[in-house]
Scaffold this motif. Structure first.
Motif, PDB file in Angstrom:
ATOM      1  N   MET A   1       0.865  -1.171   0.000  1.00  0.00           N
ATOM      2  CA  MET A   1       0.000   0.000   0.000  1.00  0.00           C
ATOM      3  C   MET A   1       0.907   1.228   0.000  1.00  0.00           C
ATOM      4  N   LYS A   2       1.031   1.857  -1.163  1.00  0.00           N
ATOM      5  CA  LYS A   2       1.961   2.961  -1.325  1.00  0.00           C
ATOM      6  C   LYS A   2       1.491   4.204  -0.584  1.00  0.00           C
ATOM      7  N   ARG A   3       2.470   4.975  -0.088  1.00  0.00           N
ATOM      8  CA  ARG A   3       2.121   6.207   0.613  1.00  0.00           C
ATOM      9  C   ARG A   3       1.318   7.122  -0.312  1.00  0.00           C
ATOM     10  N   GLY A   4       0.278   7.704   0.246  1.00  0.00           N
ATOM     11  CA  GLY A   4      -0.559   8.625  -0.515  1.00  0.00           C
ATOM     12  C   GLY A   4      -1.644   7.964  -1.333  1.00  0.00           C
ATOM     13  N   VAL A   5      -1.616   6.612  -1.446  1.00  0.00           N
ATOM     14  CA  VAL A   5      -2.608   5.888  -2.246  1.00  0.00           C
ATOM     15  C   VAL A   5      -3.641   5.273  -1.302  1.00  0.00           C
ATOM     16  N   VAL A   6      -4.903   5.340  -1.691  1.00  0.00           N
ATOM     17  CA  VAL A   6      -5.967   4.807  -0.841  1.00  0.00           C
ATOM     18  C   VAL A   6      -6.677   3.663  -1.559  1.00  0.00           C
ATOM     19  N   LYS A   7      -7.040   2.635  -0.789  1.00  0.00           N
ATOM     20  CA  LYS A   7      -7.745   1.469  -1.327  1.00  0.00           C
ATOM     21  C   LYS A   7      -8.847   1.029  -0.364  1.00  0.00           C
ATOM     22  N   GLN A   8      -9.782   0.276  -0.910  1.00  0.00           N
ATOM     23  CA  GLN A   8     -10.667  -0.523  -0.074  1.00  0.00           C
ATOM     24  C   GLN A   8     -10.062  -1.917  -0.036  1.00  0.00           C
ATOM     25  N   TYR A   9     -10.024  -2.517   1.153  1.00  0.00           N
ATOM     26  CA  TYR A   9      -9.437  -3.849   1.249  1.00  0.00           C
ATOM     27  C   TYR A   9     -10.347  -4.770   2.057  1.00  0.00           C
ATOM     28  N   VAL A  10     -10.200  -6.049   1.819  1.00  0.00           N
ATOM     29  CA  VAL A  10     -10.967  -7.088   2.515  1.00  0.00           C
ATOM     30  C   VAL A  10     -10.004  -8.177   2.975  1.00  0.00           C
ATOM     31  N   ALA A  11     -10.171  -8.609   4.217  1.00  0.00           N
ATOM     32  CA  ALA A  11      -9.409  -9.747   4.730  1.00  0.00           C
ATOM     33  C   ALA A  11     -10.394 -10.870   5.019  1.00  0.00           C
ATOM     34  N   ALA A  12     -10.167 -12.031   4.430  1.00  0.00           N
ATOM     35  CA  ALA A  12     -11.025 -13.193   4.668  1.00  0.00           C
ATOM     36  C   ALA A  12     -10.845 -13.675   6.107  1.00  0.00           C
ATOM     37  N   PRO A  13     -11.786 -14.475   6.629  1.00  0.00           N
ATOM     38  CA  PRO A  13     -11.598 -15.037   7.975  1.00  0.00           C
ATOM     39  C   PRO A  13     -10.268 -15.769   8.112  1.00  0.00           C
ATOM     40  N   GLU A  14      -9.658 -15.598   9.283  1.00  0.00           N
ATOM     41  CA  GLU A  14      -8.373 -16.211   9.627  1.00  0.00           C
ATOM     42  C   GLU A  14      -7.265 -15.776   8.670  1.00  0.00           C
ATOM     43  N   THR A  15      -7.307 -14.505   8.328  1.00  0.00           N
ATOM     44  CA  THR A  15      -6.206 -13.907   7.555  1.00  0.00           C
ATOM     45  C   THR A  15      -5.285 -13.176   8.518  1.00  0.00           C
ATOM     46  N   TRP A  16      -4.007 -13.549   8.483  1.00  0.00           N
ATOM     47  CA  TRP A  16      -2.999 -12.904   9.321  1.00  0.00           C
ATOM     48  C   TRP A  16      -1.825 -12.501   8.449  1.00  0.00           C
ATOM     49  N   ALA A  17      -1.261 -11.352   8.760  1.00  0.00           N
ATOM     50  CA  ALA A  17      -0.173 -10.823   7.940  1.00  0.00           C
ATOM     51  C   ALA A  17       0.911 -10.218   8.818  1.00  0.00           C
ATOM     52  N   LEU A  18       2.116 -10.240   8.293  1.00  0.00           N
ATOM     53  CA  LEU A  18       3.210  -9.475   8.878  1.00  0.00           C
ATOM     54  C   LEU A  18       3.157  -8.112   8.195  1.00  0.00           C
ATOM     55  N   GLU A  19       2.786  -7.097   8.943  1.00  0.00           N
ATOM     56  CA  GLU A  19       2.649  -5.754   8.369  1.00  0.00           C
ATOM     57  C   GLU A  19       3.882  -4.918   8.711  1.00  0.00           C
ATOM     58  N   TYR A  20       4.500  -4.365   7.682  1.00  0.00           N
ATOM     59  CA  TYR A  20       5.701  -3.545   7.856  1.00  0.00           C
ATOM     60  C   TYR A  20       5.451  -2.165   7.260  1.00  0.00           C
ATOM     61  N   ALA A  21       5.592  -1.139   8.080  1.00  0.00           N
ATOM     62  CA  ALA A  21       5.429   0.239   7.610  1.00  0.00           C
ATOM     63  C   ALA A  21       6.744   0.981   7.789  1.00  0.00           C
ATOM     64  N   ARG A  22       7.099   1.790   6.791  1.00  0.00           N
ATOM     65  CA  ARG A  22       8.315   2.602   6.875  1.00  0.00           C
ATOM     66  C   ARG A  22       8.001   4.012   6.393  1.00  0.00           C
ATOM     67  N   GLY A  23       8.375   4.960   7.231  1.00  0.00           N
ATOM     68  CA  GLY A  23       8.089   6.375   6.988  1.00  0.00           C
ATOM     69  C   GLY A  23       8.100   7.062   8.348  1.00  0.00           C
ATOM     70  N   TRP A  24       7.370   8.165   8.482  1.00  0.00           N
ATOM     71  CA  TRP A  24       7.255   8.822   9.789  1.00  0.00           C
ATOM     72  C   TRP A  24       6.006   8.274  10.457  1.00  0.00           C
TER      73      TRP A  24
END
Length: 251
Positions: free
Chosen positions: A186-209
């Motif tokens: 998910m790029k900075r400044g870009v907006v989306k609608q997102y859906v996570a199915a049941p039992e969806t797990w992710a390693l989320e990494y954010a870099r910026g301020w």
């Protein structure tokens, strides 16, 4: 001889003029402050990459390795659930590959898991690392969720561990599909609608301020759920991690 005009006390024209001058001064000061903030943000974005310790490519390599190891453990009769095995294996790999970083590893301690309501979506998260310029968390939902991604000042990478995530930008007529091992950037400044199915797990990494992302993460709590206990624990855990990292020199 004509006396010079001196406004009387309470003269409306003088009072109105002074009020207009004062208002212009206030707006001028606000405009200068706003310009300084924008300038500071633009300058800060030119230097924040020097503080990063992680890369999306390396993290995905770690995720892929952990998925393979977890699959082998499952074949060998490990009694844990698939999600538990994957997350446990992944954390072990992160600690091993980055001993110079401060990690929270006790993900089985429910006290350090918190719900997160943001952009209409609800999930839960466990913070592995949080500093001023990077955070890395386990994020997802056991029952599924969907919502607004937010328009952020940081790049956000979802490394899918289990389940499936789908998304699209306004104007797209087909969805993006992300399965285990895939990376949803998910790029900075870009907006989306997102859906996570049941039992969806992710390693989320954010870099910026990262502090600039926090208002989005707090807004639903303040104006919708009013779950102040969860807000307290979110601030407690995030603040603890950021301060701990600042004390060891990690911005």
């Amino acid at each position: 001889m004509v006396d010079s005009y001196k406004p009387r006390k309470g003269d409306k024209s003088t009072s109105s003029s002074q009020s207009e001058t004062s208002a212009l001064r206030r707006w001028g000061i606000r405009a200068i402050i706003l310009a300084l903030i924008v300038g500071l943000y633009q300058w800060a974005n030119t230097i924040n990459d020097r503080f990063y310790r992680l890369t999306p490519e390396e993290l995905n390599e770690t995720v892929q390795h952990s998925l393979r190891l977890a699959s082998e453990l499952n074949k060998n009769g490990d009694s844990g659930t698939n999600s538990t095995i994957i997350i446990s294996t992944l954390i072990d790999q992160l600690v091993e590959r980055h001993p110079e970083m401060s990690w929270s590893t006790d993900f089985k301690n429910k006290r350090d898991w918190v719900f997160n309501n943001a952009g209409g979506a609800m999930g839960s998260m466990y913070i592995l690392h949080a500093s001023i310029t990077e955070y890395i968390i386990i994020f997802g939902s056991a029952v599924g969720t969907e919502g607004h991604s937010g328009r952020h000042t940081a790049d956000d990478y979802f490394h899918i561990l289990t389940g499936q995530q789908t998304a699209y930008e306004a104007g797209d007529l087909t969805r993006e599909i992300y399965n285990p091992g895939d990376v949803h950037h998910m790029k900075r400044g870009v907006v989306k609608q997102y859906v996570a199915a049941p039992e969806t797990w992710a390693l989320e990494y954010a870099r910026g301020w990262i502090p600039l992302m926090l208002p989005f993460g707090f807004a639903d709590t303040l104006f919708s759920t009013l779950d102040l206990i969860t807000l307290y624990h979110t601030v407690r855990i995030t603040g603890k991690e950021m301060i701990k990292n600042l004390l060891i020199g990690k911005i």
